[in-house]
Design a protein around this motif. Structure first.
Motif, mmCIF file in Angstrom:
data_model
loop_
_atom_site.group_PDB
_atom_site.id
_atom_site.type_symbol
_atom_site.label_atom_id
_atom_site.label_comp_id
_atom_site.label_asym_id
_atom_site.label_seq_id
_atom_site.Cartn_x
_atom_site.Cartn_y
_atom_site.Cartn_z
ATOM 1 N N LEU A 67 -10.079 -0.299 -18.542
ATOM 2 C CA LEU A 67 -8.502 -0.695 -18.573
ATOM 3 C C LEU A 67 -8.118 -1.893 -18.227
ATOM 4 O O LEU A 67 -9.020 -2.394 -17.554
ATOM 5 C CB LEU A 67 -7.975 0.509 -17.984
ATOM 6 N N GLY A 106 -10.841 19.792 -13.483
ATOM 7 C CA GLY A 106 -11.978 18.759 -13.226
ATOM 8 C C GLY A 106 -12.649 18.331 -14.315
ATOM 9 O O GLY A 106 -13.125 17.291 -14.794
ATOM 10 N N LYS A 107 -13.106 19.349 -15.274
ATOM 11 C CA LYS A 107 -14.213 19.069 -16.325
ATOM 12 C C LYS A 107 -13.634 18.411 -17.439
ATOM 13 O O LYS A 107 -14.063 18.230 -18.451
ATOM 14 C CB LYS A 107 -14.707 20.509 -16.806
ATOM 15 N N PHE A 108 -12.214 18.215 -17.389
ATOM 16 C CA PHE A 108 -11.872 17.724 -18.533
ATOM 17 C C PHE A 108 -11.457 16.048 -18.335
ATOM 18 O O PHE A 108 -10.893 15.399 -19.046
ATOM 19 C CB PHE A 108 -10.266 18.300 -19.051
ATOM 20 N N MET A 109 -11.986 15.709 -17.133
ATOM 21 C CA MET A 109 -11.814 14.265 -16.865
ATOM 22 C C MET A 109 -12.595 13.374 -17.350
ATOM 23 O O MET A 109 -13.350 12.607 -16.927
ATOM 24 C CB MET A 109 -12.039 14.103 -15.298
ATOM 25 N N SER A 110 -12.485 13.312 -18.704
ATOM 26 C CA SER A 110 -13.141 12.124 -19.576
ATOM 27 C C SER A 110 -12.323 11.895 -21.002
ATOM 28 O O SER A 110 -11.973 13.032 -21.534
ATOM 29 C CB SER A 110 -14.707 12.427 -19.842
ATOM 30 N N PHE A 152 -7.150 -1.218 -2.948
ATOM 31 C CA PHE A 152 -7.372 -0.651 -1.589
ATOM 32 C C PHE A 152 -8.651 0.334 -1.865
ATOM 33 O O PHE A 152 -8.331 1.458 -2.640
ATOM 34 C CB PHE A 152 -6.132 0.098 -1.011
ATOM 35 N N ALA A 202 -6.439 6.344 -17.069
ATOM 36 C CA ALA A 202 -7.321 7.267 -17.632
ATOM 37 C C ALA A 202 -7.288 8.559 -16.620
ATOM 38 O O ALA A 202 -7.003 8.273 -15.272
ATOM 39 C CB ALA A 202 -8.662 6.841 -17.719
ATOM 40 N N LYS A 207 -13.880 20.069 -7.010
ATOM 41 C CA LYS A 207 -13.614 21.531 -7.609
ATOM 42 C C LYS A 207 -13.456 22.593 -6.731
ATOM 43 O O LYS A 207 -14.538 22.972 -5.873
ATOM 44 C CB LYS A 207 -14.677 21.682 -8.652
ATOM 45 N N PHE A 209 -3.182 0.137 -3.582
ATOM 46 C CA PHE A 209 -2.410 -1.181 -3.580
ATOM 47 C C PHE A 209 -1.822 -1.348 -4.712
ATOM 48 O O PHE A 209 -2.521 -1.396 -5.845
ATOM 49 C CB PHE A 209 -3.188 -2.145 -3.087
ATOM 50 N N HIS A 241 -4.392 9.587 -0.877
ATOM 51 C CA HIS A 241 -5.036 8.590 -0.720
ATOM 52 C C HIS A 241 -4.059 7.257 -0.859
ATOM 53 O O HIS A 241 -3.254 7.509 -1.410
ATOM 54 C CB HIS A 241 -5.998 8.437 -1.502
ATOM 55 N N LYS A 242 -4.400 6.040 -0.465
ATOM 56 C CA LYS A 242 -3.929 4.972 -0.596
ATOM 57 C C LYS A 242 -4.056 4.142 -1.692
ATOM 58 O O LYS A 242 -5.253 4.136 -2.147
ATOM 59 C CB LYS A 242 -4.038 4.020 0.851
ATOM 60 N N LEU A 260 -8.946 10.868 -14.162
ATOM 61 C CA LEU A 260 -9.955 10.866 -13.509
ATOM 62 C C LEU A 260 -9.778 11.551 -12.039
ATOM 63 O O LEU A 260 -8.609 11.674 -11.488
ATOM 64 C CB LEU A 260 -10.381 9.217 -13.250
ATOM 65 N N PRO A 261 -11.053 11.700 -11.471
ATOM 66 C CA PRO A 261 -10.686 12.454 -9.932
ATOM 67 C C PRO A 261 -10.086 11.356 -8.865
ATOM 68 O O PRO A 261 -10.341 10.232 -8.989
ATOM 69 C CB PRO A 261 -12.285 12.764 -9.708
ATOM 70 N N ILE A 296 0.846 -1.162 0.058
ATOM 71 C CA ILE A 296 -0.007 0.117 -0.029
ATOM 72 C C ILE A 296 0.952 0.996 0.074
ATOM 73 O O ILE A 296 1.781 1.405 0.759
ATOM 74 C CB ILE A 296 -0.828 -0.029 1.174
ATOM 75 N N PRO A 314 -10.185 10.142 -5.366
ATOM 76 C CA PRO A 314 -11.163 9.911 -4.101
ATOM 77 C C PRO A 314 -11.189 11.298 -3.288
ATOM 78 O O PRO A 314 -10.003 11.937 -2.878
ATOM 79 C CB PRO A 314 -10.753 8.925 -3.277
ATOM 80 N N LEU A 332 -18.872 17.547 -17.321
ATOM 81 C CA LEU A 332 -17.635 17.470 -17.952
ATOM 82 C C LEU A 332 -17.506 18.293 -19.328
ATOM 83 O O LEU A 332 -18.707 18.624 -20.246
ATOM 84 C CB LEU A 332 -17.474 16.111 -18.083
ATOM 85 N N ASP A 333 -16.347 18.734 -19.659
ATOM 86 C CA ASP A 333 -16.397 19.523 -20.790
ATOM 87 C C ASP A 333 -16.872 18.653 -22.128
ATOM 88 O O ASP A 333 -17.687 19.474 -22.758
ATOM 89 C CB ASP A 333 -14.919 19.881 -20.981
#
Lengths: 382, 382, 382, 382
Positions: free
Chosen positions: C321, B338-342, C201, B319, B328, B201, B198-199, B321-322, B179, B324, C233-234
């Motif tokens: 993925l 944040g809004k570019f997360m796809s 985790f 990818a 924003k 594994f 955040h952790k 992605l946010p 971890i 945890p 999202l954008d």
């Protein structure tokens, strides 16, 4: 004026227009059909280098071997070239180096012009000068397109709005039915598409001596014409709807008033001035709405001597097709006109942006029916 | 270095790069994703004017009210803006007036910086400076794109090829399963997308300390990889075929040798130098061909302390992605990441074009998997 | 049930669904991603012919040599194939001949099934049966797409609306932080993308046992969510605007009421039924609006045992993925999953259209974030 | 034959052709300009229902109120309609219900026909029957397009290849210069675009009595014509290159032989048969290559009496424009012809697919210069 003086005068006119540009204005291409100023400056020079100096001047040394690729417009016979859409991608060669190119070619041309008497070469140079004059008009309309689509509407020149001409007569002209001769006669310069004098029969017709004004066109707009499919050709109706058109090019409604972009900046539309920047579909729909029609190019040529023409290119109801007996010239200059003879409509007359001495009653201009960035207008007949 | 000195240094670095440009280079936009230099200069200035001066400096007078429309990039919260595709249509405002804009804003910022101690405002200014550093890198890659797509391959600067870095080690690094903590810790600046420690594994893995070289990639090319569908992701295979790709961006085969465009002009590809200008699909296919794989962004962050990194942004198999607990920020700056997360993949590390002090092990860059105009590279793992 | 009985049952289920189609419904393709029913019938048959009968049945005689070209979907290893967009251009082969093809292949398969015990072949047949079940669900959603885009909204089957399921619990489920094992274990069938059991985790999280309802989603709509860029999202915001989206797929506002197309025709939207036909961008925006979030696919798999799931495929916030240690199978069946691992989001669970015995907690479905013709839904967490 | 008998005969001819279709063939639309057979069947019926029965038959009850939306082609005056591209998306209404619609309308029409004597209504019905005959030809060419683009090249009817006609004369016809009358005269049916008898002046010309054969066109192909830009109009050259054209439509080279798709399946090209399926650009390029030209539509009409014409629609070098004095009819039927008068070229004559009694020397057909799915041919003149 001899050919050497003509050369100097016409080449200088291009530069005079450009003297009002900022350096940033030279390289931008906003839309495929409107080329950057830098490209016009180089391409017209390339014409003389390619068709005159390389062929006829002994020991001529090309200014830059890349330029044939960069500044050939559409002459397949002269080799490959960059795509028309990519003309605005080139920050280099710099504008300075294009001016150097012009000076280099002009210097050699002046030397060459002093020595020549060959009629065929002089004709080719004359073609090059007429070509340059055509590009002068395109330069004006392309610069207008670029600045007119800039959200801050820059002023090109405070004294150069170009759109304020007014009609001086409202009479009508009558022409009697009969056989008339069409096409260029005499020894003066003309393009190959004007040649092949031939007879046509026309019926009686009556034509307005005046062109449609902004105020008259506003009435058409206010009648709901842009939403009345019955007035439009099928392709015109698609064009209106796909592009949500509701006014001539460059017109913007601000609160309750119409303004239009001119080369002197945004100005209120003058109802008495002659309309411009409409395309064939709009011209045709307007005529339909008035219960009248456009002239054919033959009728126009027959009536031209009795008409006030000049401020606006006038849409005719003739498709751009070869005259009987039309033959392309050999080689690259044969690509000048003939190959564009499909899906274009003929315009007759000239415009406020046309160069001095570059119009005559037999002149055939042509554009796609969708285009309206030229200084186009409407003359009605019946 | 205090905030005022930092501001001066970072703002100056943008101008230093631009000192090598010709005036013609400032306004051109060749492709949607690459903005004109003039736009970068103005947009980074607009950031300080909009988020600092207008909000916090009493009696601040806007430089030009049009500029919010012209130089907002993607902040919906700050109003409407011109389309990204139209950034290159604007010959005006002139480059000179953009430099005046910078001077005007910088002068007021320097006055303002002397007076402030509010932590929140300083953080916002620091964000603005990091934003400017991101645009410095984009400025380099956008200029390279413009010049590298000019058929005459102009030299930007004889001493600035940027692509000759070599590996100094060929060892492998082992990381044990367990971890680990991921994400930015401490008080230094970072973007919101790095926050939320955040952790995770991870399993055991082994990773190359060196990046893939041009010579190694040529072997991949010579093996027929660009025509072997089994190596490619489905969308990558479509991209290869729709664009007839057979080499990294900027590579051109001349006779039997590969050359590539660099900011110092066309140069022969050096087999020992580190590969760049490949996209995620190419990175993934190369790894597949080698029987290895890319790192995840978590593995990368864990191993970073033991790796030589820096010359190339490295594609990961994560990818974007946010994390945890990602939240924003409020208002317009919340649109930063944040809004570019796809549909984006994460890149880790930095590149030769990254500004000084603008990299750290937790930094998350991200691009569409098709893009390759950044100085991207490949690191293999298993 | 032995493999022969399973084969019979699953193959029959495809035909049972089609028994409600008119002959005209079999060949139409309305949009690239939705294939004609005839194509589904043939393609699933082609799978058994190509991967089983041609390889393992002695003296097997191909039904029609054209069919490999016509009914291969995306297996590059099995040769060229018609473009996906052209599947609807084929009036021939006729539907009757496709049914003959099914009978021909099924007859030979039943003979073959009686003789085999080779584990590897049985696994391949099992893959073919699971493949058929996936196409059964696509068949339902593709038929719905075709009929739902017909302006007369035809009824497929009066008793088959599929969208009326309701939540039976509104509790929340808590999961404690820790290391969990993810991935398929045991000897039962699963796809290769579920393999590679590995540890992850996860932090503490709370998740709703119920799915979002039509009524809850209407509140989101009524709040103006489709015009509030801050929720999106954008790329989602572009999707909303480019397609002028203001409601889930199949919803139509008639006067003041919302109706939606179902396979039983147009029906009034039931506020208490579970929402479906939204895409990832909509799911994400809804969660944002609620101040909550979607689960990751790992959280979902961990919590699955405590959740009511099944009526709607649930969008997760995980990109599709490979798991650590993922390896593609050799040959054509290796193209089944791995090559789609870019720009897709994972869905977990199942839907009302999922075939019997075709779901499990480790199942990973995946679609482009723009797609919404599947029976997709939203589960919220925090 | 009275109007009632004519109605029966012409309506039956549509159904006779369709008797060779499989049910699957009725609904497919492969390309925007080619409509499904089902649509043709319904649309021609809709014409009689909309323009006759609804207007003139007391108490007429519409067959199905949706059908106006579904089967209006381009009559803006008759309300909104589905997009032309979507005609092939409709599996329903079923083919059976379309045949019921035909029977329903025909039954009422026969009742109505017995009662009427109003000349204007009879003219409108006659227009409807001519409209049906035009759609019969489109039905044949649209079915050919659909089957000819199916990779398995289905046979429509073994005895219906349609392309084997041969020239019976190789003489040339001379016409003397002078004024001639153009346009339809007399009381028989004609379209509005043929009206407005008017004089034209034509020069002397000579025209081939025979049409260009496949063998002659192969010589043109073998000379490298499809790669010689000098032969092509500018838009034609773009069309050739953008679509990688190297032969007439439906031609496929298999090993060293040319085959072409016919309604009787793939057949070897017969060098002596008359060429078809070429567009205006190809016709024009062929004439250029031969040092000859196409006729104008006026020359064609003048010479028609001395020519063998009929097997192929012949491209003229005339744009489709209104005759002097052309006036559209009022209301919806005024949309029949006039609004298409831009960017189309005129074809004269008829074709092997033209319905019985549906041709005359004044008939003006018209298509985009790119289109070649009609049975088009080339006649040379000078």
């Amino acid at each position: 004026m001899n050919i050497s003086e003509k050369y100097k005068e016409i080449r200088q006119a291009t530069i005079d227009f450009c003297s009002h540009l900022e350096l940033e204005d030279y390289s931008i291409q906003v839309v495929q059909f409107a080329s950057p100023a830098k490209w016009h400056l180089a391409h017209t020079t390339w014409f003389f280098e390619t068709f005159i100096l390389k062929n006829y001047l002994d020991n001529y040394k090309e200014f830059n071997p890349n330029f044939n690729f960069l500044f050939n417009s559409y002459y397949n016979n002269v080799g490959s070239r960059i795509l028309q859409t990519n003309r605005g991608n080139m920050s280099r060669p710099s504008t300075d180096s294009i001016y150097e190119y012009r000076t280099y070619v002009d210097t050699q041309m002046q030397v060459f012009l002093k020595t020549i008497s060959d009629k065929e070469i002089i004709n080719l140079i004359t073609l090059g000068l007429n070509h340059e004059q055509q590009h002068q008009e395109l330069l004006i309309t392309d610069v207008k397109y670029m600045l007119g689509h800039n959200p801050i509407f820059p002023v090109f020149n405070d004294n150069y709005a170009l759109v304020h001409g007014k009609n001086t007569s409202v009479e009508r002209v009558s022409v009697a039915a009969g056989i008339y001769e069409i096409g260029h006669q005499g020894a003066d310069f003309c393009y190959d598409n004007e040649l092949g004098v031939h007879k046509v029969f026309v019926n009686d017709f009556i034509v307005n001596n005046h062109l449609v004004t902004n105020g008259e066109y506003m009435e058409f707009m206010e009648s709901g014409a842009y939403t009345d499919f019955n007035l439009w050709l099928d392709e015109g109706w698609s064009w209106v709807n796909n592009n949500t058109i509701n006014a001539p090019m460059y017109w913007h409604k601000m609160d309750v008033e119409w303004y239009h972009y001119t080369l002197s900046g945004l100005q209120k539309v003058d109802r008495n001035a002659i309309l411009c920047h409409i395309n064939y579909y709009e011209a045709n729909a307007y005529a339909e709405w008035k219960g009248m029609r456009l002239l054919t190019e033959f009728e126009w040529e027959i009536a031209a001597g009795q008409l006030n023409w000049g401020p606006r290119w006038e849409w005719t109801n003739s498709a751009y097709l070869p005259y009987p007996g039309f033959t392309k010239e050999n080689g690259a200059v044969g690509e000048y006109n003939g190959k564009f003879m499909s899906n274009k409509m003929v315009l007759r007359g000239a415009s406020v942006a046309t160069s001095k001495n570059h119009s005559r009653p037999t002149y055939r201009n042509f554009f796609n029916p969708t285009e309206r960035w030229q200084f186009t207008g409407i003359r009605l007949a019946k």
